[in-house]
Design an enzyme around this catalytic site. Structure first.
Site, PDB file in Angstrom:
ATOM      1  N   ASP A 196       0.914  -1.352   0.036  1.00 21.21           N
ATOM      2  CA  ASP A 196      -0.019  -0.091   0.044  1.00 21.21           C
ATOM      3  C   ASP A 196       0.981   1.115   0.095  1.00 21.21           C
ATOM      4  O   ASP A 196       0.985   2.082   0.804  1.00 21.21           O
ATOM      5  CB  ASP A 196      -0.906  -0.100   1.437  1.00 21.21           C
ATOM      6  CG  ASP A 196      -2.114   0.938   1.079  1.00 21.21           C
ATOM      7  OD1 ASP A 196      -2.331   1.386  -0.094  1.00 21.21           O
ATOM      8  OD2 ASP A 196      -2.748   1.414   2.085  1.00 21.21           O
ATOM      9  N   ASN A 256       1.686   6.783   3.437  1.00 17.63           N
ATOM     10  CA  ASN A 256       2.030   5.816   4.440  1.00 17.63           C
ATOM     11  C   ASN A 256       3.661   5.900   4.429  1.00 17.63           C
ATOM     12  O   ASN A 256       4.537   5.019   4.753  1.00 17.63           O
ATOM     13  CB  ASN A 256       1.700   4.469   3.840  1.00 17.63           C
ATOM     14  CG  ASN A 256       0.290   4.253   4.136  1.00 17.63           C
ATOM     15  OD1 ASN A 256      -0.247   4.732   4.975  1.00 17.63           O
ATOM     16  ND2 ASN A 256      -0.402   3.091   3.273  1.00 17.63           N
ATOM     17  N   ASP A 281       2.095   1.443   7.977  1.00 11.77           N
ATOM     18  CA  ASP A 281       0.915   0.730   7.575  1.00 11.77           C
ATOM     19  C   ASP A 281       1.274  -0.523   6.524  1.00 11.77           C
ATOM     20  O   ASP A 281       0.929  -0.474   5.337  1.00 11.77           O
ATOM     21  CB  ASP A 281       0.033   1.964   6.469  1.00 11.77           C
ATOM     22  CG  ASP A 281      -1.389   1.562   6.464  1.00 11.77           C
ATOM     23  OD1 ASP A 281      -1.784   0.506   7.073  1.00 11.77           O
ATOM     24  OD2 ASP A 281      -1.903   2.265   5.747  1.00 11.77           O
TER      25      ASP A 281
HETATM   26  N1  LIG Z   1       3.995   5.352  13.962  1.00 14.75           N
HETATM   27  C1  LIG Z   1       3.425   6.220  13.575  1.00 14.75           C
HETATM   28  N2  LIG Z   1       4.156   7.497  13.169  1.00 14.75           N
HETATM   29  C2  LIG Z   1       3.493   8.457  12.693  1.00 14.75           C
HETATM   30  N3  LIG Z   1       2.269   8.473  12.209  1.00 14.75           N
HETATM   31  C3  LIG Z   1       1.394   7.496  12.141  1.00 14.75           C
HETATM   32  C4  LIG Z   1       2.046   6.229  12.924  1.00 14.75           C
HETATM   33  N4  LIG Z   1       1.013   5.203  12.596  1.00 14.75           N
HETATM   34  C5  LIG Z   1      -0.128   5.842  12.132  1.00 14.75           C
HETATM   35  N5  LIG Z   1       0.518   7.298  11.794  1.00 14.75           N
HETATM   36  C6  LIG Z   1      -0.589   8.205  11.199  1.00 14.75           C
HETATM   37  O1  LIG Z   1      -1.912   7.791  11.281  1.00 14.75           O
HETATM   38  C7  LIG Z   1      -2.387   7.589   9.833  1.00 14.75           C
HETATM   39  C8  LIG Z   1      -3.305   6.149   9.605  1.00 14.75           C
HETATM   40  O2  LIG Z   1      -2.443   5.108   9.974  1.00 14.75           O
HETATM   41  P1  LIG Z   1      -2.196   3.840   9.044  1.00 14.75           P
HETATM   42  O3  LIG Z   1      -1.814   4.429   7.754  1.00 14.75           O
HETATM   43  O4  LIG Z   1      -1.371   2.871   9.855  1.00 14.75           O
HETATM   44  O5  LIG Z   1      -3.698   3.295   8.788  1.00 14.75           O
HETATM   45  P2  LIG Z   1      -4.698   3.295   7.732  1.00 14.75           P
HETATM   46  O6  LIG Z   1      -4.321   4.293   6.611  1.00 14.75           O
HETATM   47  O7  LIG Z   1      -5.949   4.003   8.483  1.00 14.75           O
HETATM   48  O8  LIG Z   1      -4.957   2.097   7.536  1.00 14.75           O
HETATM   49  P3  LIG Z   1      -5.350   1.312   6.063  1.00 14.75           P
HETATM   50  O9  LIG Z   1      -4.316   1.803   4.924  1.00 14.75           O
HETATM   51  O10 LIG Z   1      -5.062  -0.112   6.629  1.00 14.75           O
HETATM   52  O11 LIG Z   1      -6.835   1.762   5.785  1.00 14.75           O
HETATM   53  C9  LIG Z   1      -1.195   7.566   8.882  1.00 14.75           C
HETATM   54  O12 LIG Z   1      -1.426   8.128   7.620  1.00 14.75           O
HETATM   55  C10 LIG Z   1      -0.342   8.446   9.734  1.00 14.75           C
HETATM   56  O13 LIG Z   1      -0.675   9.887   9.512  1.00 14.75           O
HETATM   57 MG   LIG Z   2      -2.290   4.480   5.759  1.00 14.57          MG
END
Ligand SMILES: Nc1ncnc2c1ncn2[C@@H]1O[C@H](COP(=O)(O)OP(=O)(O)OP(=O)(O)O)[C@@H](O)[C@H]1O
Ligand SMILES: [Mg+2]
Length: 223
Positions: free
Chosen positions: A151, A156, A171
């Site tokens: 992804d 990400n 992610d």
């Molecule tokens: N360890 C981290 N450090 C900094 N920012 C983070 C971190 N984890 C998550 N984020 C922030 O939170 C947002 C969402 O997290 P993540 O991308 O893991 O999940 P998601 O996009 O909701 O998942 P998916 O793509 O599976 O739907 C990221 O785009 C980022 O802005």
């Molecule tokens: Mg994400």
């Protein structure tokens, strides 16, 4: 914040807390990537569908860059994609190849998990069955297997806002061995034409593989 997959992510102080049934798979991949020397957030805790990671400093690569810094961000994508795609596939315990993803796509359609209201314009109004039939029809006959992020969107990939250099990739729940166009197609969809052309040149390809590009964009509609 709630992502496309329905994961719920919250910042709590210097940690990010992600609630999603699939976080155990993401935690395993984070550990594996850290062992391979790829910059990822450190895991603080993982249990009962909740993953807590340390906050990666910086901003998402989807940030509104100045013309001066944009080439540095493209170079960061090149470096990251090349680093991931040159990891030895024999050492990667995670699969994301066509047999794996097609089976998963079929079960996601059967379980009603595909978000049919947010399809790309070219598939607007299609049913899950139609998407699956089109996937079968256009399935590539070969796979150029590498370790893919799964992804690889600018949201990400986190970077230092002063330099455009990578601070960490997040992610990673869909990381696995797959055709390199799984990652490249998602990047192409997310970047505008000019940065993508610069990315491809840096990555070492002269142009897109249009059939694979179309196929992997369609495949991503089902996840
Ligand atoms: N360890 C981290 N450090 C900094 N920012 C983070 C971190 N984890 C998550 N984020 C922030 O939170 C947002 C969402 O997290 P993540 O991308 O893991 O999940 P998601 O996009 O909701 O998942 P998916 O793509 O599976 O739907 C990221 O785009 C980022 O802005
Ligand atoms: Mg994400």
């Amino acid at each position: 914040m709630t992502g496309l997959s329905g994961a719920e992510v919250r910042r709590v102080g210097n940690h990010f807390v992600k609630r999603d049934p699939a976080v155990a798979a993401e935690a395993e991949r984070l550990e594996w990537l850290a062992q391979q020397g790829i910059k990822v957030p450190r895991i603080v805790d993982q249990r009962d569908g909740v993953l807590t990671t340390e906050a990666v400093p910086g901003v998402p690569a989807s940030y509104d860059w100045t013309d001066e810094l944009r080439p540095a961000v493209v170079a960061t994508f090149v470096e990251l994609a090349r680093a991931l795609h040159s990891l030895p596939i024999e050492d990667c315990p995670f699969r994301r190849d066509l047999d794996t993803t097609m089976a998963e796509a079929r079960s996601r359609v059967a379980a009603g998990l595909v978000d049919l209201d947010n399809l790309e314009d070219s598939y607007a109004g299609w049913t899950g069955e139609q998407l699956l039939a089109e996937l079968e029809r256009t399935r590539p006959s070969s796979e150029d297997l590498v370790v893919c992020h799964g992804d690889l969107t600018p949201d990400n990939v986190l970077v230092d806002p002063r330099t455009g250099r990578l601070t960490g990739v997040i992610d990673v729940g869909r990381l696995g061995v797959a055709d390199r166009w799984l990652d490249l197609a998602i990047l192409q969809r997310e970047l505008t034409q000019e940065p993508f052309a610069a990315f491809l040149a840096g990555y070492g390809l002269t142009g897109p593989d249009q059939d694979k590009l179309d196929f992997y964009i369609l495949l991503d509609e089902l996840f």
